[in-house]
Design a protein around this motif. Sequence first.
Motif, PDB file in Angstrom:
ATOM      1  N   ALA A   7       0.829  -1.212   0.000  1.00 30.82           N
ATOM      2  CA  ALA A   7       0.000   0.000   0.000  1.00 30.82           C
ATOM      3  C   ALA A   7       0.862   1.260   0.000  1.00 30.82           C
ATOM      4  O   ALA A   7       0.577   2.218  -0.706  1.00 30.82           O
ATOM      5  CB  ALA A   7      -0.954  -0.003   1.189  1.00 30.82           C
ATOM      6  N   GLU A  42      -1.567  -8.200   0.787  1.00 26.97           N
ATOM      7  CA  GLU A  42      -2.095  -6.870   0.434  1.00 26.97           C
ATOM      8  C   GLU A  42      -2.484  -6.831  -1.044  1.00 26.97           C
ATOM      9  O   GLU A  42      -3.510  -6.251  -1.403  1.00 26.97           O
ATOM     10  CB  GLU A  42      -1.039  -5.789   0.698  1.00 26.97           C
ATOM     11  CG  GLU A  42      -0.823  -5.461   2.147  1.00 26.97           C
ATOM     12  CD  GLU A  42       0.144  -4.288   2.261  1.00 26.97           C
ATOM     13  OE1 GLU A  42      -0.325  -3.141   2.253  1.00 26.97           O
ATOM     14  OE2 GLU A  42       1.369  -4.517   2.329  1.00 26.97           O
ATOM     15  N   GLU A  64      -3.369  -9.414  -2.835  1.00 29.42           N
ATOM     16  CA  GLU A  64      -4.586 -10.229  -2.972  1.00 29.42           C
ATOM     17  C   GLU A  64      -5.830  -9.445  -2.564  1.00 29.42           C
ATOM     18  O   GLU A  64      -6.888  -9.583  -3.171  1.00 29.42           O
ATOM     19  CB  GLU A  64      -4.479 -11.503  -2.129  1.00 29.42           C
ATOM     20  CG  GLU A  64      -3.457 -12.477  -2.690  1.00 29.42           C
ATOM     21  CD  GLU A  64      -3.421 -13.799  -1.937  1.00 29.42           C
ATOM     22  OE1 GLU A  64      -2.773 -14.721  -2.428  1.00 29.42           O
ATOM     23  OE2 GLU A  64      -4.036 -13.897  -0.855  1.00 29.42           O
ATOM     24  N   ALA A  65      -5.671  -8.634  -1.524  1.00 28.58           N
ATOM     25  CA  ALA A  65      -6.823  -7.853  -1.053  1.00 28.58           C
ATOM     26  C   ALA A  65      -7.195  -6.766  -2.060  1.00 28.58           C
ATOM     27  O   ALA A  65      -8.312  -6.246  -2.030  1.00 28.58           O
ATOM     28  CB  ALA A  65      -6.524  -7.238   0.320  1.00 28.58           C
ATOM     29  N   GLN A  66      -6.273  -6.424  -2.959  1.00 27.28           N
ATOM     30  CA  GLN A  66      -6.578  -5.441  -4.005  1.00 27.28           C
ATOM     31  C   GLN A  66      -7.183  -6.096  -5.244  1.00 27.28           C
ATOM     32  O   GLN A  66      -7.736  -5.412  -6.100  1.00 27.28           O
ATOM     33  CB  GLN A  66      -5.295  -4.687  -4.416  1.00 27.28           C
ATOM     34  CG  GLN A  66      -4.773  -3.749  -3.345  1.00 27.28           C
ATOM     35  CD  GLN A  66      -5.851  -2.822  -2.818  1.00 27.28           C
ATOM     36  OE1 GLN A  66      -6.542  -2.177  -3.585  1.00 27.28           O
ATOM     37  NE2 GLN A  66      -6.037  -2.800  -1.503  1.00 27.28           N
ATOM     38  N   ALA A  67      -7.038  -7.432  -5.326  1.00 25.21           N
ATOM     39  CA  ALA A  67      -7.444  -8.126  -6.556  1.00 25.21           C
ATOM     40  C   ALA A  67      -8.900  -7.861  -6.958  1.00 25.21           C
ATOM     41  O   ALA A  67      -9.189  -7.702  -8.143  1.00 25.21           O
ATOM     42  CB  ALA A  67      -7.176  -9.629  -6.429  1.00 25.21           C
ATOM     43  N   PRO A  68      -9.832  -7.796  -5.983  1.00 23.29           N
ATOM     44  CA  PRO A  68     -11.217  -7.552  -6.408  1.00 23.29           C
ATOM     45  C   PRO A  68     -11.398  -6.198  -7.076  1.00 23.29           C
ATOM     46  O   PRO A  68     -12.355  -5.997  -7.810  1.00 23.29           O
ATOM     47  CB  PRO A  68     -12.007  -7.601  -5.097  1.00 23.29           C
ATOM     48  CG  PRO A  68     -11.149  -8.368  -4.162  1.00 23.29           C
ATOM     49  CD  PRO A  68      -9.738  -8.046  -4.545  1.00 23.29           C
ATOM     50  N   TYR A  69     -10.498  -5.261  -6.805  1.00 26.63           N
ATOM     51  CA  TYR A  69     -10.605  -3.934  -7.396  1.00 26.63           C
ATOM     52  C   TYR A  69      -9.828  -3.829  -8.704  1.00 26.63           C
ATOM     53  O   TYR A  69      -9.822  -2.787  -9.339  1.00 26.63           O
ATOM     54  CB  TYR A  69     -10.033  -2.860  -6.438  1.00 26.63           C
ATOM     55  CG  TYR A  69     -10.632  -2.881  -5.062  1.00 26.63           C
ATOM     56  CD1 TYR A  69     -11.985  -2.593  -4.888  1.00 26.63           C
ATOM     57  CD2 TYR A  69      -9.867  -3.169  -3.944  1.00 26.63           C
ATOM     58  CE1 TYR A  69     -12.538  -2.600  -3.620  1.00 26.63           C
ATOM     59  CE2 TYR A  69     -10.419  -3.182  -2.676  1.00 26.63           C
ATOM     60  CZ  TYR A  69     -11.756  -2.896  -2.516  1.00 26.63           C
ATOM     61  OH  TYR A  69     -12.303  -2.903  -1.268  1.00 26.63           O
ATOM     62  N   ARG A 121      -6.021  -9.693 -10.524  1.00 26.11           N
ATOM     63  CA  ARG A 121      -6.817 -10.895 -10.293  1.00 26.11           C
ATOM     64  C   ARG A 121      -6.473 -11.994 -11.292  1.00 26.11           C
ATOM     65  O   ARG A 121      -6.306 -13.153 -10.920  1.00 26.11           O
ATOM     66  CB  ARG A 121      -8.292 -10.526 -10.417  1.00 26.11           C
ATOM     67  CG  ARG A 121      -9.211 -11.609  -9.936  1.00 26.11           C
ATOM     68  CD  ARG A 121     -10.641 -11.179 -10.162  1.00 26.11           C
ATOM     69  NE  ARG A 121     -11.546 -12.178  -9.655  1.00 26.11           N
ATOM     70  CZ  ARG A 121     -12.346 -11.989  -8.610  1.00 26.11           C
ATOM     71  NH1 ARG A 121     -12.330 -10.856  -7.963  1.00 26.11           N
ATOM     72  NH2 ARG A 121     -13.145 -12.947  -8.221  1.00 26.11           N
ATOM     73  N   LEU A 158      -3.231 -13.561 -10.225  1.00 26.04           N
ATOM     74  CA  LEU A 158      -3.364 -14.421  -9.045  1.00 26.04           C
ATOM     75  C   LEU A 158      -4.059 -15.731  -9.412  1.00 26.04           C
ATOM     76  O   LEU A 158      -3.722 -16.790  -8.878  1.00 26.04           O
ATOM     77  CB  LEU A 158      -4.126 -13.698  -7.937  1.00 26.04           C
ATOM     78  CG  LEU A 158      -3.422 -12.465  -7.352  1.00 26.04           C
ATOM     79  CD1 LEU A 158      -4.306 -11.793  -6.319  1.00 26.04           C
ATOM     80  CD2 LEU A 158      -2.081 -12.831  -6.728  1.00 26.04           C
TER      81      LEU A 158
END
Lengths: 199, 199
Positions: free
Chosen positions: B23, B104, B106-111, B116, B119
């Motif tokens: 981040a 971190e 991975e947590a951004q992948a939906p955005y 994505r 991954l």
Amino acid sequence: MSSDAADDIMDGTHSALRTHGYAALTMQDIADEAGLSKAALHYHFDCKHDLLLSFLDRLYGQFEERIADPPGDDPAEQLLSLIETVMLPPADDDPHEFRTALLEIEAQAPYDESFRERLERFDDAFTERIRSILAAGVEDGTFREDVAPDEAASFVATYVRGARTQNVAVGTPLDDSLSAFRSYVESTLLPASAEVDTE
Amino acid sequence: MSSDAADDIMDGTHSALRTHGYAALTMQDIADEAGLSKAALHYHFDCKHDLLLSFLDRLYGQFEERIADPPGDDPAEQLLSLIETVMLPPADDDPHEFRTALLEIEAQAPYDESFRERLERFDDAFTERIRSILAAGVEDGTFREDVAPDEAASFVATYVRGARTQNVAVGTPLDDSLSAFRSYVESTLLPASAEVDTE
């Protein structure tokens, strides 16, 4: 803080996390969702961090209630209910967006001891709930006598975490993960005779 | 781009992710770690996002090599080697900090569709590797004949993801997760006669 204001703020935080995610979330976003001024919000919470900690505490209280007494006629059914409850979100929730925000918070946990402590409470409560169901099931003969409740409980909790992360990160459907979990219960936890019944 | 400059930038990105997380990461941080000027870095990559995508591509190439041929005399040993390789980091790595940065991302992948997609390639390659080992083991009698390679492979990949996330988020030791996985292999994948041997 009055209970109404607290509820408004916490509901606003939930909505704001769904809309903005965690990283981009501002106190203004939360105030907007809660229908409060930013000044009113700051009257209750110094900063986003404090507010998020309270939010996690409320979430934990709700989580404890949700996992307290999973329905089912025997420990196997109770275990499946419990896993379903935790893996699948309540119907009125917006699962994907809120879970994404939670994963963002998890990714911050290594940098933030107070987040980490709170996340550990979820994990500990969930693992203990699984363990007690497994122990009861070994005791009453629902599960195989060679199932070790401690180890199997950690294994199951780890699997559920993986299913949730995978759902957020790469979109694996939770129903698929749940169905694979059912097979695990049949082939690993239930006695061999019960396995034969399912074939 | 020359191979040397590419290597410097990619090594710099790896170090910078460990030091700063995802981040907070800036192009300047990466330039500093790579021993390049920020201008030189921008000559190769327009922005942090493009650079990270190249970095994930390189990581994927390394991952493919690491999982290509896990050592072991039979499919059960190969499966355990594979899981150990993916769950435990290489010895010269700094597991925790780098993994935190990956979580971190991975947590951004939906955005971010491009994150994505990348991954998903890791997930698909890993799941397919597990599946082929399981299929070979069912075929040659190492594993129980009622093991369904597709479903069991997804189950195992999900578990491994859970173990890695849990290690980052709440500090569960990877050795514990690995040891629980060994029990799973014994009680679920190996034939009953092999289980008795371990008791």
